[in-house]
Design an enzyme around this catalytic site. Sequence first.
Site, mmCIF file in Angstrom:
data_model
loop_
_atom_site.group_PDB
_atom_site.id
_atom_site.type_symbol
_atom_site.label_atom_id
_atom_site.label_comp_id
_atom_site.label_asym_id
_atom_site.label_seq_id
_atom_site.Cartn_x
_atom_site.Cartn_y
_atom_site.Cartn_z
ATOM 1 N N GLU A 105 -7.462 11.423 -3.292
ATOM 2 C CA GLU A 105 -7.108 10.076 -3.749
ATOM 3 C C GLU A 105 -8.368 9.288 -4.080
ATOM 4 O O GLU A 105 -9.299 9.225 -3.272
ATOM 5 C CB GLU A 105 -6.309 9.343 -2.661
ATOM 6 C CG GLU A 105 -4.959 9.979 -2.382
ATOM 7 C CD GLU A 105 -4.061 9.127 -1.486
ATOM 8 O OE1 GLU A 105 -2.842 9.280 -1.574
ATOM 9 O OE2 GLU A 105 -4.590 8.304 -0.700
ATOM 10 N N HIS A 163 0.810 -1.223 0.000
ATOM 11 C CA HIS A 163 0.000 0.000 0.000
ATOM 12 C C HIS A 163 0.841 1.269 0.000
ATOM 13 O O HIS A 163 0.372 2.332 0.364
ATOM 14 C CB HIS A 163 -0.981 0.031 1.177
ATOM 15 C CG HIS A 163 -1.887 -1.153 1.217
ATOM 16 N ND1 HIS A 163 -2.703 -1.505 0.166
ATOM 17 C CD2 HIS A 163 -2.094 -2.085 2.162
ATOM 18 C CE1 HIS A 163 -3.370 -2.599 0.465
ATOM 19 N NE2 HIS A 163 -3.014 -2.987 1.680
ATOM 20 N N ARG A 168 -2.000 18.305 2.159
ATOM 21 C CA ARG A 168 -0.603 18.744 2.187
ATOM 22 C C ARG A 168 -0.018 18.586 0.794
ATOM 23 O O ARG A 168 -0.666 18.080 -0.110
ATOM 24 C CB ARG A 168 0.187 17.866 3.153
ATOM 25 C CG ARG A 168 0.043 16.390 2.783
ATOM 26 C CD ARG A 168 0.953 15.482 3.562
ATOM 27 N NE ARG A 168 0.493 14.111 3.562
ATOM 28 C CZ ARG A 168 0.804 13.196 2.660
ATOM 29 N NH1 ARG A 168 1.566 13.510 1.639
ATOM 30 N NH2 ARG A 168 0.347 11.966 2.755
HETATM 31 P P1 ADP Z 1 -3.478 5.609 3.541
HETATM 32 O O1 ADP Z 1 -4.016 6.705 4.381
HETATM 33 O O2 ADP Z 1 -2.717 4.614 4.331
HETATM 34 O O3 ADP Z 1 -2.739 6.160 2.350
HETATM 35 P P2 ADP Z 1 -5.625 4.904 1.716
HETATM 36 O O4 ADP Z 1 -7.049 4.856 2.094
HETATM 37 O O5 ADP Z 1 -5.193 6.063 0.886
HETATM 38 O O6 ADP Z 1 -4.744 4.805 3.009
HETATM 39 O O7 ADP Z 1 -5.266 3.546 0.956
HETATM 40 C C1 ADP Z 1 -3.937 3.199 0.645
HETATM 41 C C2 ADP Z 1 -3.893 2.177 -0.475
HETATM 42 O O8 ADP Z 1 -4.644 0.999 -0.143
HETATM 43 C C3 ADP Z 1 -4.487 2.642 -1.782
HETATM 44 O O9 ADP Z 1 -3.593 3.387 -2.554
HETATM 45 C C4 ADP Z 1 -4.884 1.333 -2.438
HETATM 46 O O10 ADP Z 1 -3.761 0.711 -2.990
HETATM 47 C C5 ADP Z 1 -5.336 0.488 -1.277
HETATM 48 N N1 ADP Z 1 -6.798 0.571 -1.077
HETATM 49 C C6 ADP Z 1 -7.423 1.459 -0.289
HETATM 50 N N2 ADP Z 1 -8.757 1.274 -0.311
HETATM 51 C C7 ADP Z 1 -8.983 0.234 -1.119
HETATM 52 C C8 ADP Z 1 -10.165 -0.467 -1.534
HETATM 53 N N3 ADP Z 1 -11.370 -0.138 -1.086
HETATM 54 N N4 ADP Z 1 -10.026 -1.491 -2.390
HETATM 55 C C9 ADP Z 1 -8.790 -1.865 -2.827
HETATM 56 N N5 ADP Z 1 -7.667 -1.263 -2.470
HETATM 57 C C10 ADP Z 1 -7.730 -0.219 -1.621
HETATM 58 P P1 ADP Z 2 2.170 10.169 -0.176
HETATM 59 O O1 ADP Z 2 0.712 9.817 -0.169
HETATM 60 O O2 ADP Z 2 2.450 11.646 -0.268
HETATM 61 O O3 ADP Z 2 2.978 9.412 -1.125
HETATM 62 P P2 ADP Z 2 2.416 8.665 2.287
HETATM 63 O O4 ADP Z 2 0.981 8.640 2.633
HETATM 64 O O5 ADP Z 2 3.104 7.392 1.929
HETATM 65 O O6 ADP Z 2 2.764 9.791 1.204
HETATM 66 O O7 ADP Z 2 3.219 9.286 3.522
HETATM 67 C C1 ADP Z 2 3.444 10.639 3.551
HETATM 68 C C2 ADP Z 2 4.879 10.963 3.594
HETATM 69 O O8 ADP Z 2 5.196 11.398 4.870
HETATM 70 C C3 ADP Z 2 5.781 9.793 3.265
HETATM 71 O O9 ADP Z 2 6.619 10.128 2.212
HETATM 72 C C4 ADP Z 2 6.609 9.553 4.474
HETATM 73 O O10 ADP Z 2 7.979 9.537 4.150
HETATM 74 C C5 ADP Z 2 6.334 10.738 5.313
HETATM 75 N N1 ADP Z 2 6.077 10.267 6.633
HETATM 76 C C6 ADP Z 2 5.091 9.464 7.041
HETATM 77 N N2 ADP Z 2 5.178 9.235 8.349
HETATM 78 C C7 ADP Z 2 6.275 9.900 8.753
HETATM 79 C C8 ADP Z 2 6.915 10.061 9.994
HETATM 80 N N3 ADP Z 2 6.464 9.486 11.099
HETATM 81 N N4 ADP Z 2 8.010 10.808 10.038
HETATM 82 C C9 ADP Z 2 8.480 11.391 8.939
HETATM 83 N N5 ADP Z 2 7.937 11.309 7.761
HETATM 84 C C10 ADP Z 2 6.845 10.563 7.658
HETATM 85 MG MG MG Z 3 -3.536 7.338 0.912
#
Ligand code: ADP
Ligand code: ADP
Ligand code: MG
Length: 650
Positions: free
Chosen positions: A275, A235, A297
Amino acid sequence: MFDKILIANRGEIACRVIRTARRMGVATVAVYSDADAQALHVTIADEAVHIGASPVGESYLVAERIIDAAKRTGAQAIHPGYGFLSENPGFVDEVEAAGLVFIGPSARAIRAMGLKDAAKRLMEKAGVPVVPGYHGEGQEIVILATKAREIGYPVLIKARAGGGGKGMRKVDHPDDFAEALAAARREAKAAFGDDRVLVEKYVEKPRHIEVQVFGDNHGNVVHLYERDCSAQRRHQKVIEEAPAPGMTAAMREAMTEAAVKAARAIDYSGAGTIEFIVDASDGLRPDRFWFMEMNTRLQVEHPVTEMITGVDLVEWQLRVASGERLPRMQDEISLSGHAFEARLYAEDAAKGFLPAIGTLHRLRFPDATAGEASLRIETGVREGDAISPFYDPMIAKLVTHAPTRDGALAALSEALSRTEIAGSVVNTAFLAALAADPDFAAGNVDTGMIGRRQDELTAASPVTAQHVAAAAVAAAGLDVRLDAADPWAALAGYAHFQPLAKTVSLAHDGEEIRARLTVAANGNAQVAVDGASVAVPASGGRFATARWPGHVTVFSGAASHTFAVHDPFANAEAAAAGGDALRAPMPGLVKLARAAAGDSVVKGQPLLVLEAMKMEHTIAAPHDGVIEEIVPEGAQVTDGAVLVRFREEG
Ligand code: ADP
Ligand code: ADP
Ligand code: MG
């Protein structure tokens, strides 16, 4: 416009913000922890303030110290970067209460989108399609399990406070629901201090497509097209691109319209990302995308949007936060060409993407690409800097842009193959394998693709006699000396015009290799390895190499092979310091000891579990033996500390 801003972050994003501020004539203040005293972001900022110890909880997450640093240096505004305090509404309140400007949305907008369940309810009301599922208040297992059955399996349990892919569990069968729920709750509690969850329909053949939005404080909201982030592992995004492959006009119109609607629903100001999860089982269809969450952000992958629109999103952030109107309205924003971003991490792709640490003894990127493509490197580290266990192990982002998708992808592959990093394990070869994958090249990627094909994409490329020969020549120091004006000057003790012969002992993946080098007077070397004989010309071999303490790394395309170089003195030193011992690869907490003093163990047997960098690492016996001493459970160990000592053999 502000005269001076403080950047409440570190690494590449701090450097990225400083670069734009400088171009705009805005002075910058960096903040740093103990571990970052010499970091790049500190050296390039106009001023820097020390804010505490290395753990984030004692520095980068301490709002009070950051606000105090801004006040003391006369900064008028704070840019939070991403991660850390960027989506913390309490921090925004404190910043504003101190009379400073937060470069980002209002605390109210962040709160509205902060919890996935409330955000989904809000979006539903605003007429934005949301993933079918249950996002109500009820948290009893009977309610959740009943809802899951109604939604229809497979379902996804998600922490409402989730982020970074944590607190999420896919459940395929009702029998597994209780266990998955318990696991998701545990993870959510540990990561976010909140174990409430929602249940969603698990979308099949899912693609992650997000829309960049931007609002100002004058009621304007625009979008800057979409990014496709479907290439994910656990993910988390790996390679992102813009625009999305296969995007149709109808789909783009529906998605961008929904994104702008979502931002308007919360009077959004600043940079944000909506997203969406897309069901791509039947191509991209305007009735098959759903709101997942909003990130309030700047996003890690914002450069791909900048490359296709020509907009500097950080500049827009500064302008909007200082009260200006959006620099461009919707009809002035157009899309040109295609861009990719690859996230280069210190991690072991073959070992389940295990995060790594280390000093980057070699760190070189190509400075340009051929033809019409352009290359942009975003990084916060220099050669010689360390990837520490305290922070995210991202080393750099490689961003390419070209008129066509094929052109941008070719440029990415080329850039990866010309990147040289030594001193830590890196994911360069994995990224290159993904970039070269026929499905990826065809734009045929769903979020599960990497997981399904992990073994193939992370397979180590074989070490050849040529690699060993290059390593042996470098280990003997000949590569360096042969470059010198008088190559023989360095070889003191050897007679001129006599062939020089030397045996070099190397180890690769624990396997001992002996290479016999013979160097002729003209500098050409002949290397005998395992019966094969390889010629390495004085002009240097086919491969670039890097020597670093105790090691040699050979670069071969995007792959690299690291050899330990046997140094009898170093071994004697290690023996004096504690004989046959197993040491901590990184600082951490000993969660579980699975063996005790006096136990006979076999090679590969798990001895203890070390929790470090938010992950559990199993430490196994490097060879058969009897344990003399083992650290107790609960011990906090430093990098290199002895975890297990083996009994001396007779
Ligand atoms: P996070 O806050 O950890 O980024 P998200 O809700 O954006 O969580 O979901 C992260 C990832 O999980 C998505 O980019 C996708 O790959 C997968 N995902 C999230 N929701 C679903 C769903 N309902 N069905 C399938 N994959 C999902
Ligand atoms: P994006 O959706 O922008 O790709 P993610 O949802 O994966 O990013 O996470 C946001 C960003 O914040 C990541 O790139 C991660 O490196 C950074 N991040 C997440 N948690 C932490 C943390 N505890 N300390 C520092 N950076 C963090
Ligand atoms: Mg997300």
